[in-house]
Design an enzyme around this catalytic site. Structure first.
Site, PDB file in Angstrom:
ATOM      1  N   SER A 289      50.049  43.772  40.989  1.00 28.16           N
ATOM      2  CA  SER A 289      48.761  43.882  41.680  1.00 28.16           C
ATOM      3  C   SER A 289      48.634  42.649  42.562  1.00 28.16           C
ATOM      4  CB  SER A 289      47.610  43.989  40.681  1.00 28.16           C
ATOM      5  OG  SER A 289      47.692  42.971  39.712  1.00 28.16           O
TER       6      SER A 289
ATOM      7  N   PHE B 227      43.666  22.076  43.867  1.00 26.44           N
ATOM      8  CA  PHE B 227      43.121  23.290  43.280  1.00 26.44           C
ATOM      9  C   PHE B 227      43.509  23.395  41.799  1.00 26.44           C
ATOM     10  CE2 PHE B 227      42.920  28.074  43.137  1.00 26.44           C
ATOM     11  CZ  PHE B 227      41.545  28.122  43.275  1.00 26.44           C
TER      12      PHE B 227
ATOM     13  N   ASP C  40      31.516  30.773  38.729  1.00 19.00           N
ATOM     14  CA  ASP C  40      31.010  29.395  38.643  1.00 19.00           C
ATOM     15  C   ASP C  40      29.817  29.282  39.563  1.00 19.00           C
ATOM     16  OD1 ASP C  40      33.093  28.269  36.941  1.00 19.00           O
ATOM     17  OD2 ASP C  40      34.410  28.708  38.636  1.00 19.00           O
TER      18      ASP C  40
ATOM     19  N   GLU D 171      45.982  40.080  44.951  1.00 22.22           N
ATOM     20  CA  GLU D 171      44.589  39.644  45.156  1.00 22.22           C
ATOM     21  C   GLU D 171      44.368  39.117  46.574  1.00 22.22           C
ATOM     22  OE1 GLU D 171      42.911  37.514  41.814  1.00 22.22           O
ATOM     23  OE2 GLU D 171      41.959  36.099  43.183  1.00 22.22           O
TER      24      GLU D 171
ATOM     25  N   HIS E 143      50.423  39.700  38.671  1.00 28.23           N
ATOM     26  CA  HIS E 143      49.276  39.760  39.591  1.00 28.23           C
ATOM     27  C   HIS E 143      49.440  38.591  40.569  1.00 28.23           C
ATOM     28  CE1 HIS E 143      45.054  40.411  40.847  1.00 28.23           C
ATOM     29  NE2 HIS E 143      44.963  39.090  40.892  1.00 28.23           N
TER      30      HIS E 143
HETATM   31  P1  FAD Z   1      34.000  33.403  30.519  1.00 24.35           P
HETATM   32  O1  FAD Z   1      34.986  34.314  29.897  1.00 24.35           O
HETATM   33  O2  FAD Z   1      32.554  33.680  30.326  1.00 24.35           O
HETATM   34  O3  FAD Z   1      34.343  31.934  30.014  1.00 24.35           O
HETATM   35  C1  FAD Z   1      33.812  30.795  30.681  1.00 24.35           C
HETATM   36  C2  FAD Z   1      33.820  29.590  29.752  1.00 24.35           C
HETATM   37  O4  FAD Z   1      32.809  29.753  28.755  1.00 24.35           O
HETATM   38  C3  FAD Z   1      35.123  29.385  28.971  1.00 24.35           C
HETATM   39  O5  FAD Z   1      35.302  27.990  28.831  1.00 24.35           O
HETATM   40  C4  FAD Z   1      34.839  30.015  27.606  1.00 24.35           C
HETATM   41  O6  FAD Z   1      35.622  29.442  26.576  1.00 24.35           O
HETATM   42  C5  FAD Z   1      33.373  29.663  27.451  1.00 24.35           C
HETATM   43  N1  FAD Z   1      32.611  30.618  26.639  1.00 24.35           N
HETATM   44  C6  FAD Z   1      32.627  31.965  26.692  1.00 24.35           C
HETATM   45  N2  FAD Z   1      31.735  32.499  25.839  1.00 24.35           N
HETATM   46  C7  FAD Z   1      31.121  31.443  25.238  1.00 24.35           C
HETATM   47  C8  FAD Z   1      30.077  31.297  24.263  1.00 24.35           C
HETATM   48  N3  FAD Z   1      29.486  32.373  23.731  1.00 24.35           N
HETATM   49  N4  FAD Z   1      29.690  30.047  23.885  1.00 24.35           N
HETATM   50  C9  FAD Z   1      30.290  28.935  24.415  1.00 24.35           C
HETATM   51  N5  FAD Z   1      31.261  29.010  25.351  1.00 24.35           N
HETATM   52  C10 FAD Z   1      31.677  30.236  25.745  1.00 24.35           C
HETATM   53  N6  FAD Z   1      35.627  33.203  40.291  1.00 24.35           N
HETATM   54  C11 FAD Z   1      34.787  33.700  41.240  1.00 24.35           C
HETATM   55  O7  FAD Z   1      33.742  33.095  41.500  1.00 24.35           O
HETATM   56  N7  FAD Z   1      35.093  34.835  41.944  1.00 24.35           N
HETATM   57  C12 FAD Z   1      36.214  35.542  41.693  1.00 24.35           C
HETATM   58  O8  FAD Z   1      36.448  36.563  42.342  1.00 24.35           O
HETATM   59  C13 FAD Z   1      37.100  35.077  40.683  1.00 24.35           C
HETATM   60  N8  FAD Z   1      38.224  35.761  40.358  1.00 24.35           N
HETATM   61  C14 FAD Z   1      39.014  35.331  39.323  1.00 24.35           C
HETATM   62  C15 FAD Z   1      40.111  36.119  38.952  1.00 24.35           C
HETATM   63  C16 FAD Z   1      40.928  35.708  37.891  1.00 24.35           C
HETATM   64  C17 FAD Z   1      42.090  36.580  37.492  1.00 24.35           C
HETATM   65  C18 FAD Z   1      40.663  34.484  37.211  1.00 24.35           C
HETATM   66  C19 FAD Z   1      41.571  34.013  36.114  1.00 24.35           C
HETATM   67  C20 FAD Z   1      39.579  33.705  37.584  1.00 24.35           C
HETATM   68  C21 FAD Z   1      38.725  34.118  38.626  1.00 24.35           C
HETATM   69  N9  FAD Z   1      37.604  33.399  39.004  1.00 24.35           N
HETATM   70  C22 FAD Z   1      36.767  33.871  39.995  1.00 24.35           C
HETATM   71  C23 FAD Z   1      37.277  32.123  38.351  1.00 24.35           C
HETATM   72  C24 FAD Z   1      36.305  32.312  37.179  1.00 24.35           C
HETATM   73  O9  FAD Z   1      35.093  32.841  37.631  1.00 24.35           O
HETATM   74  C25 FAD Z   1      36.081  30.940  36.544  1.00 24.35           C
HETATM   75  O10 FAD Z   1      37.246  30.515  35.896  1.00 24.35           O
HETATM   76  C26 FAD Z   1      34.869  30.852  35.642  1.00 24.35           C
HETATM   77  O11 FAD Z   1      34.631  29.462  35.357  1.00 24.35           O
HETATM   78  C27 FAD Z   1      35.030  31.547  34.281  1.00 24.35           C
HETATM   79  O12 FAD Z   1      34.927  32.908  34.393  1.00 24.35           O
HETATM   80  P2  FAD Z   1      35.301  33.835  33.108  1.00 24.35           P
HETATM   81  O13 FAD Z   1      35.006  35.218  33.496  1.00 24.35           O
HETATM   82  O14 FAD Z   1      36.653  33.504  32.632  1.00 24.35           O
HETATM   83  O15 FAD Z   1      34.197  33.278  32.087  1.00 24.35           O
END
Ligand code: FAD
Length: 276
Positions: free
Chosen positions: A6, A206, A99, A8, A256
């Protein structure tokens, strides 16, 4: 069986960027990716552009998956976006926390990605196939590796179908992460995210921010090339191709590619892997 790939993209800001992306997409479509995904700025900053790019890719006959991040959003915002995607026939979403952009204080109605997955499932049932993010070298804000694994497992339990990892250059980190996830009963595919290397300075900056380690031997070698972009490119291609070979040989279900809206490096890596 040929591993699935895939690819991106990010939504371009200008008409020129969009015109270039059309050419890049047509070029990369020759690799027959299972889908193209399009990133989304947290807080909805790229909402219209992400949707426009996704619709265009889908109109060309390819599977397109928008990323959707929930931080800074309300349930009503996300519901609207889901309704639009559903109406456009989109069947896959990369669901993330995102973020908060600097200066944006309002966290919104979602705290973590698992809450977004739960919400999407409760609103739309099984309409969407959901991808989530995984971090073989741990998310920079994770309190501990165990906490991060728990957070990952919660996203899968909430209804994720598959995961895509942050990029990394250490295959052992990926294999170790997969083993630990499996030991916790997480059985969805965990697809490694691959960053083709176009230059070193930006990559180093980065990588520091997103918590991806550049091993010392690689860093030293890149630094030794100075401004010699040809050597950087050649070494980067070798390193990333070898990483992909190791990952696939070790059982990674696919790759990916973070294409950065460029086709040459992803195409060349796939050619070397005989995935073209
Ligand atoms: P989560 O899974 O919610 O985790 C975030 C943090 O919170 C982690 O440290 C986790 O350990 C912690 N956490 C989770 N649940 C809890 C809880 N209940 N209590 C305490 N801590 C907790 N960013 C963008 O803005 N746009 C994009 O399009 C984008 N695409 C991405 C695509 C991929 C494949 C990846 C790997 C990252 C992408 N990101 C993108 C970056 C991502 O948004 C950031 O890394 C963000 O900080 C975390 O998102 P997440 O969905 O992993 O968060």
């Amino acid at each position: 069986m040929k591993p699935e790939i895939s690819i991106e993209f990010f939504p371009p800001q200008t008409p020129e960027g969009m015109a270039k992306l059309r050419t890049v997409c047509a070029d990369l479509a020759k690799l027959q990716p299972s889908f193209f995904s399009v990133t989304f700025g947290a807080g909805g900053s790229t909402r219209e552009r992400t949707f426009a790019v996704v619709k265009e890719i889908a109109a060309e006959g390819h599977n397109a998956a928008p990323h959707l991040s929930c931080i800074g959003s309300t349930r009503a915002n996300i519901r609207d976006i889901l309704t639009d995607y559903r109406a456009a026939g989109i069947r896959r979403i990369v669901a993330l926390r995102g973020d908060l952009p600097s200066g944006m204080a309002e966290a919104g109605e979602f705290r973590y990605a698992n809450e977004l997955i739960e919400f999407i499932r409760s609103e739309t049932g099984d309409w969407f196939s959901l991808e989530v993010a995984a971090y073989p070298e741990w998310h920079p804000q994770a309190r501990s590796p165990q906490d991060d694994l728990d957070a990952f497992a919660r996203k899968v339990k909430a209804g994720a179908n598959s995961a895509i990892t942050q990029y990394f250059f250490n295959a052992d980190a990926y294999f170790n992460f997969v083993d630990q996830a499996r030991a916790r009963g997480v059985n969805v595919p965990i697809v490694p995210g691959i960053m083709p290397i176009a230059g070193f300075t930006k990559l180093a900056r980065f990588s520091d921010a997103c918590g991806a380690e550049i091993p010392r031997w690689m860093r030293k070698k890149f630094e030794s090339f100075g401004d010699d972009t040809e050597s950087i490119r050649a070494f980067g291609l070798d390193v990333v191709t070898e990483l992909c070979q190791r990952l696939l040989a070790g059982g990674a279900p696919g790759l990916h590619f973070y294409s950065m809206n460029q086709s040459a490096l992803t195409s060349e890596i796939c050619r070397r892997l005989a995935l073209n």
